[in-house]
Design an enzyme around this catalytic site. Structure first.
Site, short mmCIF file in Angstrom:
data_model
loop_
_atom_site.label_atom_id
_atom_site.label_comp_id
_atom_site.label_asym_id
_atom_site.label_seq_id
_atom_site.Cartn_x
_atom_site.Cartn_y
_atom_site.Cartn_z
N ASP A 257 0.84 -1.16 -0.01
CA ASP A 257 -0.05 0.00 0.00
C ASP A 257 0.90 1.27 0.03
O ASP A 257 2.16 1.04 0.15
CB ASP A 257 -0.84 -0.09 1.20
CG ASP A 257 -1.85 1.42 1.57
OD1 ASP A 257 -2.52 1.42 0.31
OD2 ASP A 257 -1.86 1.57 2.57
N ASP B 39 0.09 5.15 0.92
CA ASP B 39 0.11 6.35 2.05
C ASP B 39 -0.01 5.59 3.38
O ASP B 39 -0.90 4.64 3.64
CB ASP B 39 -1.14 7.18 1.72
CG ASP B 39 -1.21 8.50 2.52
OD1 ASP B 39 -0.17 8.88 3.21
OD2 ASP B 39 -2.18 9.01 2.54
#
Length: 306
Positions: A27, A29
């Protein structure tokens, strides 16, 4: 590998885990960056993984950027990454419509210009981006002009979301053959300092409620997000690691797809959250318990450089 869940990843266990996988999904952020700042050591981790022969991919529910925009951001932060390694929900939604739905027609898009661009890249035209100011009265709204070529409503993050957009989606979806696709169901977008703003899930829920329809969601934790990567690159789930900061999206995706999972504590979810799920005994919540956790992915670096 250890059978128990939610283990602190350190020492020899780091090398053991990395040796057991050939591909790593990250992932973005909260995992490799926060806002516009790379998390300390994250570029070195990504670049070292690649030097060690691992395949690395970036999977994000953010639908406001194209693959190219993400690749440019990664490059500016010092990550060795290419556009083809980025799988955001703007791109994955376009791929879903093209490869799974085999859409023959246009899309009514509640979403960003990035989504518009990704749709056009696969040959799908859209209508709807930008503001849609309200005019007239209720009977006018119910008879709003519609494009007869629209065969799907797609809902992503849209800063111009409005009552008229909600209404227009309802009118299109009154045709039972019109598809309803959502990028993701994240209800909040966490910001620095403990702040948050409403996420795409709020907009999607409004459309689902108005139309009394359930959307097909392509983003994490839906299986399609992994399939999108796996089908293009031949990933073996048993040899793939999912690294994320959210239990309800990243870790649940890994559980849903049979991947190894690693939670980093630099983002949204906490170790206490994971432990609560682990102790709940609830099958649905157990899917949100990671195999391992670290404070930050920078802890992987010594095993990669040693």
């Amino acid at each position: 590998m250890a059978v128990s869940k939610c283990n602190r990843l350190n020492g020899a266990l780091i090398k053991e885990l990395l040796d057991s996988v050939e591909s790593v999904l990250f992932d973005c952020d909260g995992v490799i960056w926060r806002g516009d700042q790379a998390i300390a050591g994250a570029p070195e981790v990504i670049n070292s993984l690649k030097k060690n022969g691992k395949r690395v991919f970036f999977v994000t529910n953010n639908s406001t950027k194209t693959r190219k925009m993400y690749a440019d951001k990664l490059a500016k932060m010092g990550f060795n990454a290419t556009e083809d390694e980025v799988f955001g929900t703007a791109y994955c939604s376009a791929m879903y419509l093209k490869s799974v739905s085999k859409l023959k027609g246009k899309v009514y898009l509640i979403g960003s210009n990035a989504m518009k661009e990704e749709l056009l890249n696969v040959g799908i035209e859209e209508v709807g981006t930008g503001p849609d100011p309200i005019t007239g009265v209720q009977i006018d709204w119910a008879n709003v002009p519609l494009d007869p070529e629209v065969k799907a409503v797609v809902v992503g993050f849209d800063e111009h979301f409005s009552y008229m957009k909600l209404n227009r989606a309802l009118q299109y979806l009154s045709n039972p053959e019109c598809l309803l696709i959502g990028t993701n169901t994240d209800t909040q977008l966490p910001l620095e300092g403990g702040k948050a703003v409403p996420g795409t899930g709020c907009l999607l829920k409004a459309v689902e409620t108005a139309a009394q329809r359930k959307a097909q969601v392509v983003g994490k934790p839906n299986h399609f997000m992994f399939d999108c990567v796996a089908n293009q690159y031949g990933l073996d789930p048993a040899e793939t690691l999912m690294v994320g900061d959210r239990l309800d999206t990243d870790i649940l995706l890994g559980s849903n797809c049979g991947l190894k999972t690693l939670l980093t504590l630099t983002g949204v979810s906490t170790l206490a959250d994971a432990k609560d799920h682990q102790l709940s005994g609830c099958p649905d919540r157990l899917g949100m318990v990671p195999d391992y956790f670290v404070e930050t992915i920078a802890e992987l670096l010594p095993a990669l450089q040693g």
